[in-house]
Design a protein around this motif. Sequence first.
Motif, PDB file in Angstrom:
ATOM      1  N   PHE A   8      -9.495   3.122   5.239  1.00  0.00           N
ATOM      2  CA  PHE A   8      -8.392   2.545   6.010  1.00  0.00           C
ATOM      3  C   PHE A   8      -8.421   1.022   5.901  1.00  0.00           C
ATOM      4  CE2 PHE A   8      -6.337   0.780   9.737  1.00  0.00           C
ATOM      5  CZ  PHE A   8      -5.165   1.522   9.824  1.00  0.00           C
ATOM      6  N   GLY A   9      -9.608   0.440   5.988  1.00  0.00           N
ATOM      7  CA  GLY A   9      -9.750  -1.010   5.893  1.00  0.00           C
ATOM      8  C   GLY A   9      -9.276  -1.560   4.559  1.00  0.00           C
ATOM      9  N   PHE A  50       3.996  -0.457  13.295  1.00  0.00           N
ATOM     10  CA  PHE A  50       4.495  -0.008  11.988  1.00  0.00           C
ATOM     11  C   PHE A  50       3.361   0.051  10.975  1.00  0.00           C
ATOM     12  CE2 PHE A  50       5.431  -1.548   7.710  1.00  0.00           C
ATOM     13  CZ  PHE A  50       6.080  -0.432   7.206  1.00  0.00           C
ATOM     14  N   TYR A  51       2.598  -1.041  10.832  1.00  0.00           N
ATOM     15  CA  TYR A  51       1.545  -1.085   9.821  1.00  0.00           C
ATOM     16  C   TYR A  51       0.510   0.014  10.052  1.00  0.00           C
ATOM     17  CZ  TYR A  51       3.221  -5.386   7.677  1.00  0.00           C
ATOM     18  OH  TYR A  51       3.976  -6.312   7.006  1.00  0.00           O
ATOM     19  N   VAL A  52       0.098   0.221  11.284  1.00  0.00           N
ATOM     20  CA  VAL A  52      -0.899   1.264  11.570  1.00  0.00           C
ATOM     21  C   VAL A  52      -0.339   2.646  11.235  1.00  0.00           C
ATOM     22  CG1 VAL A  52      -2.208   2.407  13.409  1.00  0.00           C
ATOM     23  CG2 VAL A  52      -2.175  -0.095  13.270  1.00  0.00           C
ATOM     24  N   LEU A  53       0.875   2.938  11.691  1.00  0.00           N
ATOM     25  CA  LEU A  53       1.477   4.252  11.406  1.00  0.00           C
ATOM     26  C   LEU A  53       1.701   4.453   9.911  1.00  0.00           C
ATOM     27  CD1 LEU A  53       4.087   4.589  14.293  1.00  0.00           C
ATOM     28  CD2 LEU A  53       1.937   5.849  14.018  1.00  0.00           C
ATOM     29  N   TYR A  54       2.181   3.428   9.233  1.00  0.00           N
ATOM     30  CA  TYR A  54       2.432   3.531   7.797  1.00  0.00           C
ATOM     31  C   TYR A  54       1.133   3.796   7.045  1.00  0.00           C
ATOM     32  CZ  TYR A  54       5.025   2.715   3.470  1.00  0.00           C
ATOM     33  OH  TYR A  54       5.634   2.862   2.245  1.00  0.00           O
ATOM     34  N   LEU A  55       0.080   3.081   7.421  1.00  0.00           N
ATOM     35  CA  LEU A  55      -1.207   3.270   6.757  1.00  0.00           C
ATOM     36  C   LEU A  55      -1.796   4.644   7.041  1.00  0.00           C
ATOM     37  CD1 LEU A  55      -2.633  -0.296   7.298  1.00  0.00           C
ATOM     38  CD2 LEU A  55      -2.095   0.755   5.090  1.00  0.00           C
ATOM     39  N   ILE A  56      -1.670   5.132   8.259  1.00  0.00           N
ATOM     40  CA  ILE A  56      -2.148   6.484   8.567  1.00  0.00           C
ATOM     41  C   ILE A  56      -1.375   7.506   7.725  1.00  0.00           C
ATOM     42  CG2 ILE A  56      -2.221   8.275  10.361  1.00  0.00           C
ATOM     43  CD1 ILE A  56      -2.855   5.971  12.368  1.00  0.00           C
ATOM     44  N   GLY A  57      -0.058   7.335   7.636  1.00  0.00           N
ATOM     45  CA  GLY A  57       0.743   8.224   6.795  1.00  0.00           C
ATOM     46  C   GLY A  57       0.335   8.139   5.339  1.00  0.00           C
ATOM     47  N   LEU A  58       0.059   6.951   4.859  1.00  0.00           N
ATOM     48  CA  LEU A  58      -0.378   6.755   3.485  1.00  0.00           C
ATOM     49  C   LEU A  58      -1.709   7.455   3.226  1.00  0.00           C
ATOM     50  CD1 LEU A  58       0.605   5.298   0.959  1.00  0.00           C
ATOM     51  CD2 LEU A  58      -0.633   3.283   1.724  1.00  0.00           C
ATOM     52  N   LEU A  59      -2.640   7.343   4.156  1.00  0.00           N
ATOM     53  CA  LEU A  59      -3.915   8.043   4.008  1.00  0.00           C
ATOM     54  C   LEU A  59      -3.725   9.559   4.026  1.00  0.00           C
ATOM     55  CD1 LEU A  59      -5.148   5.188   4.552  1.00  0.00           C
ATOM     56  CD2 LEU A  59      -6.937   6.370   5.784  1.00  0.00           C
ATOM     57  N   GLY A  83       6.668   5.380  -0.798  1.00  0.00           N
ATOM     58  CA  GLY A  83       7.255   4.072  -0.519  1.00  0.00           C
ATOM     59  C   GLY A  83       8.763   4.073  -0.677  1.00  0.00           C
ATOM     60  N   LEU A  84       9.250   4.720  -1.726  1.00  0.00           N
ATOM     61  CA  LEU A  84      10.695   4.836  -1.933  1.00  0.00           C
ATOM     62  C   LEU A  84      11.346   5.597  -0.785  1.00  0.00           C
ATOM     63  CD1 LEU A  84      13.169   4.411  -3.802  1.00  0.00           C
ATOM     64  CD2 LEU A  84      12.562   6.605  -4.871  1.00  0.00           C
ATOM     65  N   LEU A  85      10.708   6.681  -0.346  1.00  0.00           N
ATOM     66  CA  LEU A  85      11.252   7.463   0.766  1.00  0.00           C
ATOM     67  C   LEU A  85      11.290   6.655   2.061  1.00  0.00           C
ATOM     68  CD1 LEU A  85       9.490  10.902   0.217  1.00  0.00           C
ATOM     69  CD2 LEU A  85      11.913  10.406  -0.086  1.00  0.00           C
ATOM     70  N   CYS A  86      10.183   6.010   2.377  1.00  0.00           N
ATOM     71  CA  CYS A  86      10.100   5.283   3.652  1.00  0.00           C
ATOM     72  C   CYS A  86      11.001   4.059   3.672  1.00  0.00           C
ATOM     73  CB  CYS A  86       8.656   4.897   3.932  1.00  0.00           C
ATOM     74  SG  CYS A  86       7.590   6.313   4.255  1.00  0.00           S
ATOM     75  N   TYR A  87      10.915   3.244   2.640  1.00  0.00           N
ATOM     76  CA  TYR A  87      11.759   2.053   2.602  1.00  0.00           C
ATOM     77  C   TYR A  87      13.224   2.457   2.447  1.00  0.00           C
ATOM     78  CZ  TYR A  87       7.941  -1.325   2.587  1.00  0.00           C
ATOM     79  OH  TYR A  87       6.882  -2.104   2.943  1.00  0.00           O
TER      80      TYR A  87
END
Length: 134
Positions: A8-9, A50-59, A83-87
Amino acid sequence: MISWVKIFGVAAVSFLALDAFWLLIIARKMYQQYLGNLMGQTKFAPAAIFYVLYLIGLLFFVINPALEKSSLFYAIAAGGFLGLLCYGTYDLTNLATIGKWPVFVTVVDLIWGTFVTAAVSGITVFVAQHFNWR
């Protein structure tokens, strides 16, 4: 558990570094030019959420499956697609609902979201594989 904190870091540092460079150096003038009348004061709490949720989703959706598959290619390809889907969700909704939302901003954001998410996914999986974190 400790390896997931490290993973995560790595994702957080790489995403924040790339996005800060993008937002503060590369795209700042573009956003001011095209969205200046819509922009307000930056609200850091929603940005952090946003950043925390996005990163959790990415993981969850990209990095963990890529590590299970031992596939850097999967990380980059699936990361780019996520990334294409989210953005796309954000920008295409704005394009559909905000009267003067610029098409140019939508196109640039879709390219950026695809790139940054693919890059962060690839960087994170590469580092995790290199250090054998799992």
